[in-house]
Design a protein around this motif. Structure first.
Motif, PDB file in Angstrom:
ATOM      1  N   MET A 116     -10.255   7.808   6.203  1.00 13.45           N
ATOM      2  CA  MET A 116     -10.593   6.976   5.047  1.00 13.45           C
ATOM      3  C   MET A 116     -10.543   5.508   5.466  1.00 13.45           C
ATOM      4  N   ALA A 117     -11.579   4.754   5.084  1.00  7.49           N
ATOM      5  CA  ALA A 117     -11.604   3.324   5.372  1.00  7.49           C
ATOM      6  C   ALA A 117     -10.759   2.576   4.340  1.00  7.49           C
ATOM      7  N   LYS A 118     -10.079   1.530   4.809  1.00  5.78           N
ATOM      8  CA  LYS A 118      -9.348   0.666   3.890  1.00  5.78           C
ATOM      9  C   LYS A 118     -10.317  -0.332   3.297  1.00  5.78           C
ATOM     10  N   PRO A 119     -10.159  -0.781   2.067  1.00  8.00           N
ATOM     11  CA  PRO A 119      -9.097  -0.387   1.133  1.00  8.00           C
ATOM     12  C   PRO A 119      -9.280   1.048   0.636  1.00  8.00           C
ATOM     13  N   ILE A 120      -8.170   1.727   0.479  1.00  6.81           N
ATOM     14  CA  ILE A 120      -8.168   3.137   0.099  1.00  6.81           C
ATOM     15  C   ILE A 120      -8.192   3.300  -1.413  1.00  6.81           C
ATOM     16  N   SER A 121      -8.962   4.270  -1.868  1.00  8.16           N
ATOM     17  CA  SER A 121      -8.925   4.654  -3.283  1.00  8.16           C
ATOM     18  C   SER A 121      -7.870   5.752  -3.428  1.00  8.16           C
ATOM     19  N   PRO A 122      -6.751   5.455  -4.140  1.00  9.11           N
ATOM     20  CA  PRO A 122      -5.712   6.479  -4.308  1.00  9.11           C
ATOM     21  C   PRO A 122      -6.239   7.764  -4.946  1.00  9.11           C
ATOM     22  N   ASN A 123      -7.176   7.643  -5.890  1.00  3.07           N
ATOM     23  CA  ASN A 123      -7.730   8.840  -6.535  1.00  3.07           C
ATOM     24  C   ASN A 123      -8.522   9.688  -5.551  1.00  3.07           C
ATOM     25  N   GLU A 124      -9.308   9.042  -4.703  1.00  4.62           N
ATOM     26  CA  GLU A 124     -10.066   9.773  -3.677  1.00  4.62           C
ATOM     27  C   GLU A 124      -9.108  10.430  -2.688  1.00  4.62           C
ATOM     28  N   LEU A 125      -8.035   9.721  -2.342  1.00  4.88           N
ATOM     29  CA  LEU A 125      -7.047  10.275  -1.417  1.00  4.88           C
ATOM     30  C   LEU A 125      -6.440  11.561  -1.973  1.00  4.88           C
ATOM     31  N   VAL A 126      -6.086  11.560  -3.243  1.00  3.31           N
ATOM     32  CA  VAL A 126      -5.503  12.766  -3.862  1.00  3.31           C
ATOM     33  C   VAL A 126      -6.486  13.934  -3.779  1.00  3.31           C
ATOM     34  N   ILE A 127      -7.768  13.676  -4.022  1.00  2.00           N
ATOM     35  CA  ILE A 127      -8.782  14.731  -3.936  1.00  2.00           C
ATOM     36  C   ILE A 127      -8.866  15.276  -2.515  1.00  2.00           C
ATOM     37  N   ARG A 128      -8.862  14.384  -1.527  1.00  2.00           N
ATOM     38  CA  ARG A 128      -8.928  14.820  -0.126  1.00  2.00           C
ATOM     39  C   ARG A 128      -7.696  15.640   0.258  1.00  2.00           C
ATOM     40  N   ILE A 129      -6.526  15.213  -0.223  1.00  3.06           N
ATOM     41  CA  ILE A 129      -5.287  15.948   0.073  1.00  3.06           C
ATOM     42  C   ILE A 129      -5.341  17.352  -0.533  1.00  3.06           C
ATOM     43  N   LYS A 130      -5.772  17.427  -1.777  1.00  2.00           N
ATOM     44  CA  LYS A 130      -5.866  18.737  -2.447  1.00  2.00           C
ATOM     45  C   LYS A 130      -6.803  19.675  -1.687  1.00  2.00           C
ATOM     46  N   ARG A 131      -7.868  19.110  -1.113  1.00  2.00           N
ATOM     47  CA  ARG A 131      -8.809  19.907  -0.345  1.00  2.00           C
ATOM     48  C   ARG A 131      -8.173  20.462   0.931  1.00  2.00           C
ATOM     49  N   LEU A 143       0.835  -1.199   0.000  1.00  2.00           N
ATOM     50  CA  LEU A 143       0.000   0.000   0.000  1.00  2.00           C
ATOM     51  C   LEU A 143       0.876   1.258   0.000  1.00  2.00           C
ATOM     52  N   ALA A 144       1.932   1.257   0.805  1.00  2.00           N
ATOM     53  CA  ALA A 144       2.823   2.410   0.876  1.00  2.00           C
ATOM     54  C   ALA A 144       3.428   2.724  -0.500  1.00  2.00           C
ATOM     55  N   LEU A 145       3.866   1.695  -1.216  1.00  2.00           N
ATOM     56  CA  LEU A 145       4.460   1.913  -2.548  1.00  2.00           C
ATOM     57  C   LEU A 145       3.426   2.385  -3.557  1.00  2.00           C
ATOM     58  N   LEU A 146       2.209   1.837  -3.476  1.00  2.00           N
ATOM     59  CA  LEU A 146       1.122   2.269  -4.359  1.00  2.00           C
ATOM     60  C   LEU A 146       0.828   3.759  -4.125  1.00  2.00           C
ATOM     61  N   LEU A 147       0.708   4.155  -2.860  1.00  2.00           N
ATOM     62  CA  LEU A 147       0.419   5.556  -2.545  1.00  2.00           C
ATOM     63  C   LEU A 147       1.591   6.460  -2.916  1.00  2.00           C
ATOM     64  N   LYS A 148       2.826   5.965  -2.731  1.00  2.00           N
ATOM     65  CA  LYS A 148       4.009   6.744  -3.107  1.00  2.00           C
ATOM     66  C   LYS A 148       3.964   7.056  -4.600  1.00  2.00           C
ATOM     67  N   PHE A 149       3.693   6.028  -5.407  1.00  2.00           N
ATOM     68  CA  PHE A 149       3.624   6.201  -6.864  1.00  2.00           C
ATOM     69  C   PHE A 149       2.539   7.229  -7.221  1.00  2.00           C
ATOM     70  N   LYS A 150       1.347   7.069  -6.660  1.00  2.00           N
ATOM     71  CA  LYS A 150       0.214   7.936  -6.983  1.00  2.00           C
ATOM     72  C   LYS A 150       0.461   9.378  -6.531  1.00  2.00           C
ATOM     73  N   LEU A 151       0.962   9.553  -5.314  1.00  2.00           N
ATOM     74  CA  LEU A 151       1.144  10.906  -4.778  1.00  2.00           C
ATOM     75  C   LEU A 151       2.313  11.636  -5.441  1.00  2.00           C
ATOM     76  N   GLU A 152       3.390  10.918  -5.719  1.00  2.00           N
ATOM     77  CA  GLU A 152       4.509  11.574  -6.406  1.00  2.00           C
ATOM     78  C   GLU A 152       4.113  11.944  -7.830  1.00  2.00           C
ATOM     79  N   LYS A 153       3.318  11.095  -8.467  1.00  2.00           N
ATOM     80  CA  LYS A 153       2.810  11.398  -9.814  1.00  2.00           C
ATOM     81  C   LYS A 153       1.899  12.636  -9.775  1.00  2.00           C
ATOM     82  N   SER A 154       1.242  12.850  -8.629  1.00  2.00           N
ATOM     83  CA  SER A 154       0.357  14.009  -8.458  1.00  2.00           C
ATOM     84  C   SER A 154       1.114  15.255  -7.988  1.00  2.00           C
ATOM     85  N   GLY A 155       2.444  15.140  -7.878  1.00  2.00           N
ATOM     86  CA  GLY A 155       3.260  16.310  -7.574  1.00  2.00           C
ATOM     87  C   GLY A 155       3.636  16.528  -6.118  1.00  2.00           C
TER      88      GLY A 155
END
Length: 121
Positions: A103-118, A15-27
């Motif tokens: 956020m409940a697991k399993p986490i949606s990386p796309n939803e996480l990015v939206i929440r972070i941006k907020r 999960l950590a690597l998946l989120l790392k990939f998604k969040l770094e790709k999101s800047g």
């Protein structure tokens, strides 16, 4: 503009690597801690713009991490908590201690990015 810094406290390496990939790709600049103790060290040294934490972790739980950030470090940094389903008591405790979002697991990386941006503009 410099990248926003995020500390992720998550003991599930997949999960950590998946989120790392998604969040770094999101800047975002992401630092990963495998347990609560390591997370506190990263938070103190990196002064992140946002903290992501699992509740169940080795050494220090996510709840202890939130408490440390709010009460010992006196930081207002937004904190998003992850937890497996059926952990309502832990979630309520996390909010009582000062968590910003959940956020409940399993986490949606796309939803996480939206929440972070907020939370960090």
């Amino acid at each position: 503009m410099s990248k926003k810094k995020i500390v992720l406290a998550e003991d599930n390496s997949v999960l950590a690597l998946l989120l790392k990939f998604k969040l770094e790709k999101s800047g975002y600049d992401l630092q990963i801690a495998e347990d609560g103790k390591q997370a506190i060290e990263l938070i103190e040294s990196h002064q992140p713009d946002l903290i992501l934490t699992d509740i169940m972790m080795p050494y220090l739980s996510g709840l202890e991490l939130i408490s440390h950030v709010r009460n010992k470090l006196n930081l207002e940094t937004p904190i998003i908590v992850f937890s497996a389903a059926g952990q309502e008591e832990n979630v309520l405790s996390a909010f009582d201690l000062g968590a910003t979002d959940f956020m409940a697991k399993p986490i949606s990386p796309n939803e996480l990015v939206i929440r972070i941006k907020r939370l960090i503009r």
